[in-house]
Enzyme design. Structure first.
Site, short mmCIF file in Angstrom:
data_model
loop_
_atom_site.label_atom_id
_atom_site.label_comp_id
_atom_site.label_asym_id
_atom_site.label_seq_id
_atom_site.Cartn_x
_atom_site.Cartn_y
_atom_site.Cartn_z
N LYS A 28 10.16 -10.57 36.24
CA LYS A 28 10.46 -9.29 35.59
C LYS A 28 11.91 -8.93 35.83
O LYS A 28 12.44 -9.14 36.92
CB LYS A 28 9.53 -8.20 36.17
CG LYS A 28 9.73 -6.83 35.55
CD LYS A 28 8.62 -5.87 35.95
CE LYS A 28 8.66 -5.48 37.41
NZ LYS A 28 7.65 -4.46 37.73
N LYS A 86 1.74 -10.52 31.43
CA LYS A 86 1.50 -9.08 31.58
C LYS A 86 2.02 -8.36 30.33
O LYS A 86 3.18 -8.52 29.96
CB LYS A 86 2.22 -8.55 32.82
CG LYS A 86 1.64 -9.04 34.13
CD LYS A 86 2.59 -8.80 35.30
CE LYS A 86 3.12 -7.40 35.35
NZ LYS A 86 4.14 -7.23 36.40
#
Length: 394
Positions: A28, A86
């Site tokens: 991320k 995700k």
């Protein structure tokens, strides 16, 4: 067991996360939003570096709720070789369409839906993802400037979320500007993973590089699952400190007292008809004798947090009407004694609205060592704290 998810932005941070023993390496970019996406070529490189030593996941970015956009990005990430993708879902009339759009990918790729504690969702939101074939759902925070996860949702609401995910065959994750003191409070609800970024960085700055020492402190708070035949890297004292070793008394360091004083809550309680259908204020005082595990406590590894006692009381109260003060006091005492480091507890429960003074009960209960062993071996907290009111703000 609950796993530790560490969010990393590049190869160097991934290597640090591997060294400290993170269970899931999450890719991320924190400067690009709550679920900022790492460039695809960098994801491929990091997956190669990890080389199967740990599961990897990748955030899809803060995508618009448009089915074609979501499908294209998820398909792109699935091709990088990550174990999990995700996907952030914001409240929208098109949420169902976006979830359905990736259901075909969910047949061969583990998808994790991310909901945000600072947004409002329909009551059936978990059913949407279960029906679309998602692997799991996690709660995060969208606006990192507006508080931690526990400032948006109470622990009993989070416990309900975890339980309702599991009831639907979904894994459950918790994240959102979490700090070290949050970890023991969340472990009681047995989430499948807890996610961290800022807590792994110097001064909790999620945009800074991961700091190895900060990451190790978080890692030490979450018991590691060891492969068969290997020796745990977590030492005796740390296991006892986290309440996963039932014989802390062998350390011979005696006990400390932790307490909660003048904790006042509205409670549905009382045997009289006029006490039903409304709340009345109650005051709680709890004192627990806790086995020490070090002469010099330095951080959350070495203590039993009083936050856990307050969380437990809130969760028990949230279950609904209780006839007797004595019943509630017994439930509180039993909850506190679930921690194998607690040897003795005194609970004072007092009604404040039945007259000019308070009325109530004081009880004292001691630890049953056989029960302590069983409690220490369980992976989650008592069932009482898993029953709350609602999953997400609505």
């Amino acid at each position: 067991m609950t796993k530790m998810l560490a969010s990393v932005r590049n190869r160097q941070e991934a290597e640090v996360a591997l060294q400290i023993g993170a269970d899931i390496i999450d890719l991320k970019e924190p400067t690009r939003g709550a679920l900022g996406a790492v460039d695809t070529k960098d994801i491929v490189e990091i997956v190669a570096v990890v080389n199967g030593r740990r599961p990897t996941s990748a955030a899809s970015g803060d995508l618009p709720m448009e089915a074609e956009v979501v499908h294209a990005k998820v398909e792109e990430l699935a091709a990088t070789g990550v174990d999990f993708v995700k996907i952030g879902f914001f409240p929208s009339e098109r949420l169902v369409d976006c979830a359905t759009a990736v259901s075909g990918i969910a047949t061969h790729q583990k998808l994790v839906a991310v909901l945000f504690a600072d947004h409002v969702y329909p009551e059936n939101v978990l059913d949407i993802f279960a029906q679309a074939g998602f692997h799991g759902v996690m709660i995060d925070t969208a606006d990192k400037t507006k508080g931690r996860l526990l400032q948006h949702l109470s622990t009993d609401r989070l416990g309900t979320f975890v339980a309702e995910c599991h009831a639907r065959g979904l894994t459950a994750g918790l994240a959102g500007s979490l700090e070290a003191p949050d970890v023991p409070r969340l472990l009681a609800y047995n989430p499948d993973f807890i996610g961290f970024r800022g807590a792994l960085c110097s001064n909790l700055e999620r945009g800074a590089a991961i700091d190895r020492d900060a990451a190790l402190k978080v890692r030490a708070l979450i018991p590691e699952e060891q492969p068969a035949g290997t020796q745990s890297r977590v030492d005796y004292k740390l296991l006892a400190a986290r309440g996963y070793f039932p014989d802390a008394s062998e350390l011979g360091l005696g006990t400390d007292k932790i307490f909660v004083r003048d904790f006042v809550l509205p409670v549905e309680i009382g045997a009289y008809s006029f006490e039903h259908g409304k709340t009345q204020r109650m005051r709680f005082d709890v004192t627990a004798d806790v086995l020490r595990v070090t002469r010099n406590p330095e951080d959350m590894r070495h203590v039993v947090s009083y936050d856990i006692i307050m969380d437990g009381i809130r969760s028990l109260v949230a279950r609904g009407h209780v006839e007797l003060v004595e019943t509630l006091a017994e439930q509180i005492a039993a909850f506190v004694l679930e921690n194998p480091r607690v040897t003795n507890v005194v609970v004072r429960a007092e009604k404040l609205e039945l007259g000019p003074g308070g009325v109530g009960v004081i009880i004292e209960r001691k630890q049953d060592r056989q029960n302590a062993v069983r409690a220490g071996e369980r992976s989650g907290g008592p069932a009482a704290v898993r029953q709350g009111q609602g999953v997400l703000p609505s």
